[in-house]
Scaffold this active site. Structure first.
Site, mmCIF file in Angstrom:
data_model
loop_
_atom_site.group_PDB
_atom_site.id
_atom_site.type_symbol
_atom_site.label_atom_id
_atom_site.label_comp_id
_atom_site.label_asym_id
_atom_site.label_seq_id
_atom_site.Cartn_x
_atom_site.Cartn_y
_atom_site.Cartn_z
ATOM 1 N N ASN A 1 0.850 -6.380 -9.114
ATOM 2 C CA ASN A 1 0.371 -5.106 -8.584
ATOM 3 C C ASN A 1 -0.877 -4.637 -9.315
ATOM 4 O OD1 ASN A 1 0.638 -2.675 -6.947
ATOM 5 N ND2 ASN A 1 1.246 -1.649 -8.837
ATOM 6 N N GLU B 1 -0.166 2.065 -3.067
ATOM 7 C CA GLU B 1 -0.345 3.491 -3.384
ATOM 8 C C GLU B 1 -1.796 3.836 -3.727
ATOM 9 O OE1 GLU B 1 0.281 1.229 -7.044
ATOM 10 O OE2 GLU B 1 1.430 1.383 -5.191
ATOM 11 N N VAL C 1 7.263 -1.032 -5.892
ATOM 12 C CA VAL C 1 6.059 -0.587 -6.600
ATOM 13 C C VAL C 1 4.895 -1.535 -6.331
ATOM 14 C CG1 VAL C 1 5.049 -0.228 -8.884
ATOM 15 C CG2 VAL C 1 7.355 0.589 -8.402
ATOM 16 N N ALA C 2 5.177 -2.838 -6.312
ATOM 17 C CA ALA C 2 4.119 -3.825 -6.109
ATOM 18 C C ALA C 2 3.651 -3.880 -4.661
ATOM 19 C CB ALA C 2 4.614 -5.200 -6.546
ATOM 20 N N ASP D 1 -4.097 -5.621 -6.801
ATOM 21 C CA ASP D 1 -4.197 -4.464 -5.908
ATOM 22 C C ASP D 1 -5.311 -3.491 -6.278
ATOM 23 O OD1 ASP D 1 -2.151 -5.423 -4.448
ATOM 24 O OD2 ASP D 1 -0.895 -3.633 -4.555
ATOM 25 N N ASP E 1 -33.322 14.828 21.167
ATOM 26 C CA ASP E 1 -34.243 15.899 21.529
ATOM 27 C C ASP E 1 -35.661 15.329 21.461
ATOM 28 O OD1 ASP E 1 -34.856 18.617 22.142
ATOM 29 O OD2 ASP E 1 -35.524 18.886 20.080
#
Length: 637
Positions: free
Chosen positions: A461, A29, A24-25, A465, A71
Site C-alpha cells: 500500500n 484512500e 487498508v491496502a 499506491d 464573441d
C-alpha cells in the site's frame, strides 16, 4: 476473504489481521488527494500560458467542452476598426490608412461627403485632444475610426463641435440600432445627427442628398442603397449609415423625414492565427459559434473566411427577433447554426441557455459588461484579461490574461489531459488493488496458505499506491488528445467497459503472481520463501503496470506511445529500490518476513511480473484513425 479463510479452516485472529490489512491496502484512500493535487498542478501549468483558472472544478469542465461561443469583436478580431469605403451620392470612395482617396469626379468636394463626415463627428462620443500637430482620440474603436477619417479629410473637428454644441443624445438600445444626437446651430435651429444600421436609418429617411440636391427617395433608390449595403457587407465590412435633418423645435420622438447622406464600410482585422485555431477546435470535436452584432451579410462573409462550420454548410440566424422564438424551436436551431447575427446582450444569454438545453457543454468568450450574464450562465465563461472589463473577469471561470484566444486550445488540451490523468490514477489503483484481493482470495480458497502477510500488504500500500499514482497524475498530454471528441460529462469516471478492462488486467497480474507463488511452493513448500517470492512478484508487477496505465489507446511498445514521464520513471525506480531493500536490509526483511531470492527465484519473479505487462499491452485496442475522429454529435471531424 475473511469468511473464505474461516471456511477453509484458518484461525480467526489470523484472518482478521489479513482482512483488515487487505482492506487498508486495497481501498485507495489517497485518491481524493491525487485528484485535488492533479487539478492544482494543472492550474499551475496553465499559468505558464497566461491562462488563469478561477475555480478548481473548471479544469475538469474544460475537457468536456462541446461548443464554444465566440464573441466576434475583440475576441476573433483585434477591435481596431478602420474605415475602408465611403458611399455617398453616386460616389464610392476608398479609404487608405484613414485617408480618403479622391476619385476623378472630385467626390471629396461634394456636399454629401462633407456633410456625412460632419454628422460622423457630431454623432460621436470620441474625445479629441490636440497637442501641437498631433491628435489624441479616446473612444470606442468604431467612433475613433470615424473621427480619424474626418480629421484626415481636413475637417476642423474642434470648431465644428463648438459651433454645434450637443444638447441631447438618444443612444443605441435593445430594439433600436441607431444613435441620435441633437445639436444647436449658430442660427438657433436644431440639427439632428443620426447614425446606425442600414435598415433602420433608411426607414427613418424620406429624402437623400445627391450632388448637393435634396431629392425624394423612391423605391428604386431604396433598393439600390440596400444593394450597396449588401455589397459592402459581402466584403466582410461593418456598415454604418448616416442621415440628418434640421428642426425649428425639439421633437420628443425621432421623425421619419431624415435626409440620407450615405454609408461607411469598416473593417476590424481578424486576430492572427484565428482561422487555424477554428480548425483546431473542429479537429478536437468542438463546434464553434460566432456571436456578433453585425448584420447577416457581414457576419456570413467573416464566418466563411474563418471556416466556422468546417465541412458543413454555414448556417446563420438573424437574432433581431430571437426573443419571439419558442424555446424548443431555438434549442433545435442552436444545434445547427454557426453564426448568430445582430445579437443583443440579452440574446447572448438566450443562445447559451438554448445550447445547454440541447445537452451541450458550452464555453462562452467575452470581454464587456454586457457579456457578463452569458459568461456566468455558460459551463465555462472565458474572459479576456488585458482588454476585458473587471466585471467580465469577476464572473468568468477562465481568464486569458494576454487576450490571446489561441491559449484557449491550450486550456482545453490541459483540461482533457488532467481528467485523463485522474482516470489513469484511478485505473492503476483499481486494477492493482483488485489484483491484491484476487491473489489473497484465490490462494486462500485453494488452500495454498496466505501468500502475503499483514506487513507485506501494508508495505505494498505504501510503495505502490502513493508515488506511482501521483506520477501518473503528472503525465504529459497524449499525442492525439486534441484529435479525440470531448468526453460525455454524464458518463461515470469508471464505466462498465472500463471495469471489465480493469478486472481483466487485475486477473492477469493475479495469475502471474500465483504462478510465481505456485512455482515457489513446488520448490520450497508453503512458507516464508514462497511468500517472499509472491510478495516481490506482486509488487514488481504493480509497479510495471503503471507504464501500461499511461494510455488506454497507445501501447507502450508502439511508436505513438507519447513522450516520457520522468516523474513516473523516478517514482517507479525509487519504489523498486525500496522493494529491493525488503530483502537486502536485514532489519526491514525481518519486519516484513522476507528472505533473499536465489537466481532461479529472480527468474521466477521477473517472469511472474513481466509477462502480465506484455499480456496487458498486447490486449490494448488499436487506436482509431485520428483523421476520422467523431465529434460530440457523431460527425467525423
Amino acid at each position: 476473504v475473511f469468511v473464505v479463510g474461516l471456511l477453509r479452516g484458518y484461525g480467526f485472529l489470523e484472518m482478521l489481521r489479513v482482512a483488515i490489512s487487505l482492506a487498508v491496502a486495497a481501498v485507495p484512500e489517497g485518491l481524493p488527494t491525487v485528484a485535488t493535487t492533479t487539478l492544482a498542478l494543472g492550474i499551475r501549468r496553465m499559468r505558464r500560458y497566461n491562462v488563469l483558472i478561477r475555480h478548481l472544478d473548471a479544469v475538469e469542465t474544460l475537457g468536456a467542452v462541446q461548443v464554444i461561443c465566440l464573441d466576434k469583436t475583440g475576441t476573433l478580431t483585434l477591435n481596431r476598426m478602420a474605415v475602408k469605403r465611403i458611399a455617398a451620392g453616386h460616389h464610392l470612395l476608398p479609404v487608405d490608412q484613414g485617408i480618403l482617396v479622391q476619385d476623378e469626379a472630385g467626390a471629396l468636394r461634394t456636399e454629401e461627403v462633407h456633410r456625412l463626415l460632419e454628422v460622423a463627428v457630431l454623432c460621436n462620443d470620441t474625445e479629441l485632444r490636440v497637442g501641437g500637430d498631433t491628435h489624441t482620440l479616446n473612444g470606442s474603436a468604431t467612433e475613433t475610426a470615424l473621427m480619424a477619417v474626418a480629421i484626415g479629410a481636413g475637417l476642423q473637428v474642434g470648431a465644428l463641435r463648438s459651433a454645434h454644441p450637443r444638447i441631447d443624445t438618444l443612444y443605441r438600445a435593445e430594439g433600436r440600432n441607431y444613435m441620435l444626437t441633437w445639436h444647436r446651430t449658430p442660427e438657433g435651429r436644431f440639427l439632428l445627427a443620426l447614425k446606425g444600421s442600414p435598415g433602420e436609418v433608411l426607414g427613418l429617411c424620406r429624402y437623400w442628398l445627391c450632388e448637393g440636391e435634396q431629392l425624394e427617395l423612391t423605391e428604386a433608390d431604396r433598393e439600390r442603397l440596400l444593394a450597396e449595403n449588401d455589397a459592402m457587407a459581402g466584403q466582410a465590412l461593418r456598415v454604418l449609415c448616416f442621415a440628418y435633418r434640421y428642426a425649428e423645435a425639439r421633437e420628443p420622438t425621432p421623425p421619419n423625414d431624415f435626409v440620407w447622406l450615405g454609408m461607411v464600410g469598416m473593417a476590424d482585422p481578424l486576430r492572427e492565427g484565428v482561422k487555424g485555431l477554428i480548425a483546431q477546435f473542429h479537429t478536437a470535436g468542438i463546434d464553434t459559434v460566432m456571436i456578433t452584432g453585425d448584420q447577416s451579410a457581414t457576419a456570413y462573409a467573416i464566418g466563411t473566411e474563418l471556416g466556422l462550420a468546417g465541412d458543413r454548410p454555414l448556417e446563420i440566424l438573424d437574432s433581431s427577433r430571437l426573443e419571439r422564438l419558442d424555446p424548443e424551436v431555438l434549442k433545435g436551431l442552436a444545434q445547427r447554426v454557426s453564426i448568430f447575427s445582430r445579437v443583443s446582450p440579452a440574446n447572448k444569454l438566450q443562445i447559451v441557455q438554448a445550447l445547454q438545453r440541447a445537452g451541450k457543454v458550452v464555453a462562452m468568450t467575452g470581454d464587456g459588461i454586457n457579456d457578463s450574464p452569458a459568461l456566468k450562465a455558460a459551463d465555462i465563461g472565458v474572459a479576456l484579461g488585458a482588454s476585458g472589463t473587471s466585471v467580465a473577469r469577476d464572473v468568468a471561470d477562465v481568464v486569458l490574461e494576454d487576450d490571446e484566444l489561441r491559449t484557449m486550445i491550450v486550456a482545453v488540451r490541459e483540461g482533457r489531459t488532467i481528467y485523463a490523468n485522474i482516470r489513469k490514477s484511478v485505473h492503476f489503483l483499481t486494477a492493482t488493488n483488485l489484483s491484491e484481493i484476487g491473489v489473497m482470495m484465490t490462494a486462500i480458497a485453494a488452500g495454498l496458505g496466505t501468500p502475503l502477510n499483514t506487513m507485506q500488504l501494508l508495505w505494498i500500500n505504501l510503495v505502490t499506491d502513493i508515488l506511482p499514482a501521483l506520477a501518473l497524475a503528472l503525465e504529459p498530454a497524449e499525442p492525439d488528445v486534441l484529435r479525440q471528441p470531448p468526453r460525455d460529462p454524464q458518463a461515470p469516471i469508471i464505466g462498465r467497459s472500463d471495469l471489465r478492462r480493469y478486472l481483466f488486467e487485475a486477473g492477469v497480474i493475479t495469475a502471474g503472481t500465483l504462478a510465481a507463488y505456485g512455482t515457489s511452493i513446488a520448490r520450497y513448500g508453503i512458507g516464508p520463501q514462497a511468500s517472499s517470492n509472491a510478495f516481490m512478484t506482486l509488487t514488481l508487477a504493480q509497479l510495471l503496470h503503471t507504464y501500461s496505465c499511461r494510455s488506454e489507446r497507445h501501447g507502450l511498445f508502439r511508436r505513438d506511445h507519447g513522450p516520457r514521464n520522468r516523474y513516473l520513471d523516478l517514482a517507479v525506480g525509487g519504489s523498486m529500490l525500496l522493494q529491493a531493500g525488503c530483502v537486502l536490509v536485514p532489519s526491514l526483511a525481518g519486519l516484513l518476513g522476507t528472505t533473499p531470492p536465489s537466481p532461479a527465484d529472480l527468474l521466477t519473479i521477473a517472469a511472474g511480473a513481466g509477462l502480465p505487462l506484455l499480456v496487458n499491452e498486447a490486449s490494448k485496442p488499436t487506436p482509431a484513425d485520428p483523421g476520422r475522429v467523431p465529434t460530440a454529435d457523431g460527425r467525423p471531424s
